[in-house]
Motif scaffolding. Structure first.
Motif, PDB file in Angstrom:
ATOM      1  N   ILE A   5       2.232   2.053  18.361  1.00 35.65           N
ATOM      2  CA  ILE A   5       0.790   1.914  18.579  1.00 35.65           C
ATOM      3  C   ILE A   5       0.384   0.488  18.252  1.00 35.65           C
ATOM      4  CG2 ILE A   5      -1.510   2.715  17.929  1.00 35.65           C
ATOM      5  CD1 ILE A   5      -0.338   5.434  17.335  1.00 35.65           C
ATOM      6  N   ILE A   6      -0.056  -0.234  19.279  1.00 39.34           N
ATOM      7  CA  ILE A   6      -0.561  -1.597  19.093  1.00 39.34           C
ATOM      8  C   ILE A   6      -2.062  -1.493  18.847  1.00 39.34           C
ATOM      9  CG2 ILE A   6      -0.874  -3.865  20.135  1.00 39.34           C
ATOM     10  CD1 ILE A   6       1.586  -3.388  21.818  1.00 39.34           C
ATOM     11  N   GLY A   7      -2.455  -1.758  17.610  1.00 36.47           N
ATOM     12  CA  GLY A   7      -3.853  -1.619  17.223  1.00 36.47           C
ATOM     13  C   GLY A   7      -4.011  -0.439  16.282  1.00 36.47           C
ATOM     14  N   ALA A   8      -3.589  -0.626  15.037  1.00 39.66           N
ATOM     15  CA  ALA A   8      -3.619   0.474  14.069  1.00 39.66           C
ATOM     16  C   ALA A   8      -4.975   0.539  13.377  1.00 39.66           C
ATOM     17  CB  ALA A   8      -2.487   0.305  13.052  1.00 39.66           C
ATOM     18  N   GLY A   9      -6.033   0.749  14.192  1.00 37.43           N
ATOM     19  CA  GLY A   9      -7.381   0.947  13.658  1.00 37.43           C
ATOM     20  C   GLY A   9      -7.665   2.431  13.522  1.00 37.43           C
ATOM     21  N   ILE A  33       1.403  -1.077  14.597  1.00 41.74           N
ATOM     22  CA  ILE A  33       1.334  -2.536  14.727  1.00 41.74           C
ATOM     23  C   ILE A  33      -0.107  -2.982  14.569  1.00 41.74           C
ATOM     24  CG2 ILE A  33       1.781  -4.470  16.269  1.00 41.74           C
ATOM     25  CD1 ILE A  33       3.779  -2.373  17.706  1.00 41.74           C
ATOM     26  N   THR A  34      -0.355  -3.925  13.660  1.00 38.26           N
ATOM     27  CA  THR A  34      -1.700  -4.409  13.391  1.00 38.26           C
ATOM     28  C   THR A  34      -1.719  -5.934  13.357  1.00 38.26           C
ATOM     29  OG1 THR A  34      -3.548  -4.366  11.814  1.00 38.26           O
ATOM     30  CG2 THR A  34      -1.331  -4.231  10.884  1.00 38.26           C
ATOM     31  N   ARG A  35      -2.883  -6.501  13.600  1.00 39.36           N
ATOM     32  CA  ARG A  35      -3.063  -7.949  13.467  1.00 39.36           C
ATOM     33  C   ARG A  35      -3.512  -8.321  12.047  1.00 39.36           C
ATOM     34  NH1 ARG A  35      -3.269 -11.421  17.618  1.00 39.36           N
ATOM     35  NH2 ARG A  35      -3.271 -10.624  19.747  1.00 39.36           N
ATOM     36  N   ASN A  36      -3.937  -7.309  11.294  1.00 36.69           N
ATOM     37  CA  ASN A  36      -4.589  -7.556  10.009  1.00 36.69           C
ATOM     38  C   ASN A  36      -3.609  -7.398   8.848  1.00 36.69           C
ATOM     39  OD1 ASN A  36      -6.316  -7.646   7.811  1.00 36.69           O
ATOM     40  ND2 ASN A  36      -7.975  -6.592   8.899  1.00 36.69           N
ATOM     41  N   GLN A  37      -3.214  -8.519   8.270  1.00 33.32           N
ATOM     42  CA  GLN A  37      -2.272  -8.516   7.153  1.00 33.32           C
ATOM     43  C   GLN A  37      -2.784  -7.676   5.982  1.00 33.32           C
ATOM     44  OE1 GLN A  37       0.904 -10.471   6.443  1.00 33.32           O
ATOM     45  NE2 GLN A  37       0.812  -8.831   4.928  1.00 33.32           N
ATOM     46  N   SER A  38      -4.099  -7.701   5.759  1.00 37.05           N
ATOM     47  CA  SER A  38      -4.671  -7.001   4.606  1.00 37.05           C
ATOM     48  C   SER A  38      -4.592  -5.482   4.733  1.00 37.05           C
ATOM     49  CB  SER A  38      -6.128  -7.417   4.402  1.00 37.05           C
ATOM     50  OG  SER A  38      -6.927  -7.035   5.521  1.00 37.05           O
ATOM     51  N   LYS A  39      -4.345  -4.983   5.952  1.00 37.00           N
ATOM     52  CA  LYS A  39      -4.266  -3.532   6.158  1.00 37.00           C
ATOM     53  C   LYS A  39      -2.852  -2.970   5.984  1.00 37.00           C
ATOM     54  CE  LYS A  39      -8.182  -2.860   9.307  1.00 37.00           C
ATOM     55  NZ  LYS A  39      -8.572  -2.360  10.657  1.00 37.00           N
ATOM     56  N   GLN A  41      -0.660  -2.812   3.529  1.00 35.60           N
ATOM     57  CA  GLN A  41      -0.354  -1.989   2.357  1.00 35.60           C
ATOM     58  C   GLN A  41      -0.976  -0.596   2.486  1.00 35.60           C
ATOM     59  OE1 GLN A  41      -1.113  -3.794  -1.464  1.00 35.60           O
ATOM     60  NE2 GLN A  41      -0.906  -1.845  -2.569  1.00 35.60           N
ATOM     61  N   LYS A  42      -2.252  -0.543   2.895  1.00 36.22           N
ATOM     62  CA  LYS A  42      -2.934   0.743   3.012  1.00 36.22           C
ATOM     63  C   LYS A  42      -2.264   1.629   4.062  1.00 36.22           C
ATOM     64  CE  LYS A  42      -7.565   2.752   3.485  1.00 36.22           C
ATOM     65  NZ  LYS A  42      -7.240   3.777   4.459  1.00 36.22           N
ATOM     66  N   ILE A  43      -1.913   1.030   5.206  1.00 38.65           N
ATOM     67  CA  ILE A  43      -1.247   1.792   6.264  1.00 38.65           C
ATOM     68  C   ILE A  43       0.116   2.285   5.782  1.00 38.65           C
ATOM     69  CG2 ILE A  43      -0.289   1.688   8.601  1.00 38.65           C
ATOM     70  CD1 ILE A  43      -2.436  -0.426   9.244  1.00 38.65           C
ATOM     71  N   SER A  44       0.822   1.438   5.049  1.00 40.32           N
ATOM     72  CA  SER A  44       2.142   1.806   4.524  1.00 40.32           C
ATOM     73  C   SER A  44       2.045   2.978   3.556  1.00 40.32           C
ATOM     74  CB  SER A  44       2.792   0.615   3.829  1.00 40.32           C
ATOM     75  OG  SER A  44       3.006  -0.444   4.737  1.00 40.32           O
ATOM     76  N   GLU A  45       0.958   3.021   2.784  1.00 42.32           N
ATOM     77  CA  GLU A  45       0.760   4.127   1.842  1.00 42.32           C
ATOM     78  C   GLU A  45       0.482   5.438   2.585  1.00 42.32           C
ATOM     79  OE1 GLU A  45      -2.386   2.707  -0.606  1.00 42.32           O
ATOM     80  OE2 GLU A  45      -1.112   1.337  -1.750  1.00 42.32           O
ATOM     81  N   GLU A  46      -0.257   5.346   3.699  1.00 40.12           N
ATOM     82  CA  GLU A  46      -0.583   6.536   4.478  1.00 40.12           C
ATOM     83  C   GLU A  46       0.600   7.024   5.309  1.00 40.12           C
ATOM     84  OE1 GLU A  46      -4.531   7.116   6.387  1.00 40.12           O
ATOM     85  OE2 GLU A  46      -4.827   5.001   5.890  1.00 40.12           O
ATOM     86  N   PHE A  47       1.458   6.071   5.733  1.00 45.86           N
ATOM     87  CA  PHE A  47       2.600   6.394   6.592  1.00 45.86           C
ATOM     88  C   PHE A  47       3.872   5.808   5.979  1.00 45.86           C
ATOM     89  CE2 PHE A  47      -1.233   6.209   9.148  1.00 45.86           C
ATOM     90  CZ  PHE A  47      -1.162   7.361   9.924  1.00 45.86           C
ATOM     91  N   PRO A  48       4.297   6.350   4.834  1.00 46.59           N
ATOM     92  CA  PRO A  48       5.397   5.727   4.069  1.00 46.59           C
ATOM     93  C   PRO A  48       6.750   5.739   4.775  1.00 46.59           C
ATOM     94  CG  PRO A  48       4.825   7.880   3.163  1.00 46.59           C
ATOM     95  CD  PRO A  48       3.764   7.541   4.160  1.00 46.59           C
ATOM     96  N   LYS A  49       6.942   6.641   5.727  1.00 39.73           N
ATOM     97  CA  LYS A  49       8.240   6.737   6.401  1.00 39.73           C
ATOM     98  C   LYS A  49       8.255   6.035   7.763  1.00 39.73           C
ATOM     99  CE  LYS A  49       9.511  11.140   4.226  1.00 39.73           C
ATOM    100  NZ  LYS A  49       9.908  12.563   4.479  1.00 39.73           N
ATOM    101  N   SER A  50       7.112   5.499   8.159  1.00 40.11           N
ATOM    102  CA  SER A  50       7.001   4.866   9.487  1.00 40.11           C
ATOM    103  C   SER A  50       7.148   3.351   9.385  1.00 40.11           C
ATOM    104  CB  SER A  50       5.659   5.230  10.126  1.00 40.11           C
ATOM    105  OG  SER A  50       5.546   6.629  10.277  1.00 40.11           O
ATOM    106  N   LYS A  51       7.447   2.738  10.510  1.00 45.72           N
ATOM    107  CA  LYS A  51       7.588   1.284  10.568  1.00 45.72           C
ATOM    108  C   LYS A  51       6.207   0.657  10.752  1.00 45.72           C
ATOM    109  CE  LYS A  51      10.001  -2.429  13.040  1.00 45.72           C
ATOM    110  NZ  LYS A  51      10.942  -2.762  14.136  1.00 45.72           N
ATOM    111  N   ILE A  52       5.889  -0.331   9.938  1.00 42.59           N
ATOM    112  CA  ILE A  52       4.604  -1.033  10.025  1.00 42.59           C
ATOM    113  C   ILE A  52       4.894  -2.508  10.297  1.00 42.59           C
ATOM    114  CG2 ILE A  52       2.352  -1.351   8.943  1.00 42.59           C
ATOM    115  CD1 ILE A  52       3.262   1.584   8.945  1.00 42.59           C
ATOM    116  N   SER A  53       4.229  -3.077  11.307  1.00 41.73           N
ATOM    117  CA  SER A  53       4.497  -4.480  11.657  1.00 41.73           C
ATOM    118  C   SER A  53       3.208  -5.244  11.890  1.00 41.73           C
ATOM    119  CB  SER A  53       5.341  -4.568  12.935  1.00 41.73           C
ATOM    120  OG  SER A  53       6.597  -3.978  12.780  1.00 41.73           O
TER     121      SER A  53
END
Length: 267
Positions: A5-9, A33-39, A41-53
């Protein structure tokens, strides 16, 4: 199936949660996949087993389905900055308002595109999504897409892509219209001396009850209105004011302007 998913809003993440909730995808096969570096950590906490870029760090996407969930105003910049070509077998699902299939195909140099328009109640699995597809997409591929969309509520396939701008104006933007009306009703309650929290309770429960009556009654809307609006009564007084001020026409014109804006977003 692997999904990126391009645009993890809000919308991209609500889709992700629905896919995982109904076990349509394994967490490790989800790439956010997100453009926002500040997001991150939060996304990683919600989706701990998924790839975040971060978008800027992409060099390829290993996925069967790529969902484009960026704002339509940001699409062209996003497309221009993708540093790789899509695999010919990869499917692209756009949930951007207004951006037509042809423009997505040209911008991404890729033919397998499905365009969908969900709405915000997908956050609760109670959304509705209109969708359509480019030529060359098989029935089985479409059924896989529909299965994913149905995890967020309901979906309706449209043969005519032009209708998706109307769907955008009607259901995509539609929740905001109801919030607007509910807000006006709550504020009227406060003006009449009812505590704000109590006014909210009365209005929200009234809205919920009215929905169930619409959904379960064999009567049409005009008949349901007349059931409440007795001759010379309070409801009739309110409806008279609405009609004198052309409230119905104002709402209809607003929705038509939303459709016009959806068409403008394609550029």
């Amino acid at each position: 199936m692997k999904i990126a998913i391009i645009g993890a809003g809000n919308m991209g993440l609500s889709f992700s949660k629905s896919f995982l909730k109904y076990e349509l995808i394994k967490p490790e096969n989800l790439h956010l996949i997100t453009r926002n570096q500040s997001k991150i950590q939060k996304i990683s906490e919600e989706f701990p087993k998924s790839k975040i870029s971060l978008f800027e760090n992409l060099n390829t996407i290993d996925a069967d389905l790529i969902i484009i969930a960026v704002k339509p105003q940001d699409f062209q910049k996003t497309a221009e900055n993708i540093p790789f070509s899509f695999n010919e077998n990869q499917m692209i699902l756009s949930i951007m308002a207004g951006i037509k299939i042809e423009k997505i195909q040209k911008s991404l140099n890729h033919s397998l595109v499905v365009r969908a328009m969900p709405n915000s109640p997908t956050l609760l699995g109670m959304g509705i999504t209109g969708y359509t597809s480019a030529e060359g997409i098989s029935f089985n591929q479409l059924m896989n897409i529909e299965r994913l969309l149905n995890s967020t509520g309901r979906s309706v396939y449209l043969e005519n892509e032009e209708l998706l701008d109307g769907v955008t104006a009607l259901s995509g933007s539609g929740p905001a219209y109801f919030y607007y009306i509910v807000d006006a009703m709550i504020k009227a309650g406060v003006q009449m001396g009812i505590d704000e929290n109590l006014s909210k309770l009365f209005v929200k429960q009234t809205m919920l009850g009215a929905y169930h009556l619409i959904n379960n009654s064999e009567k049409n809307l005009e008949e349901l209105i007349q059931d409440v609006a007795s001759k010379g009564g309070t409801t009739e007084a309110a409806l008279k004011t609405f009609n004198e001020n052309q409230l119905k026409e104002i709402l209809q014109n607003g929705i038509l302007n939303a459709e016009k804006r959806a068409k403008e977003l394609n550029g």
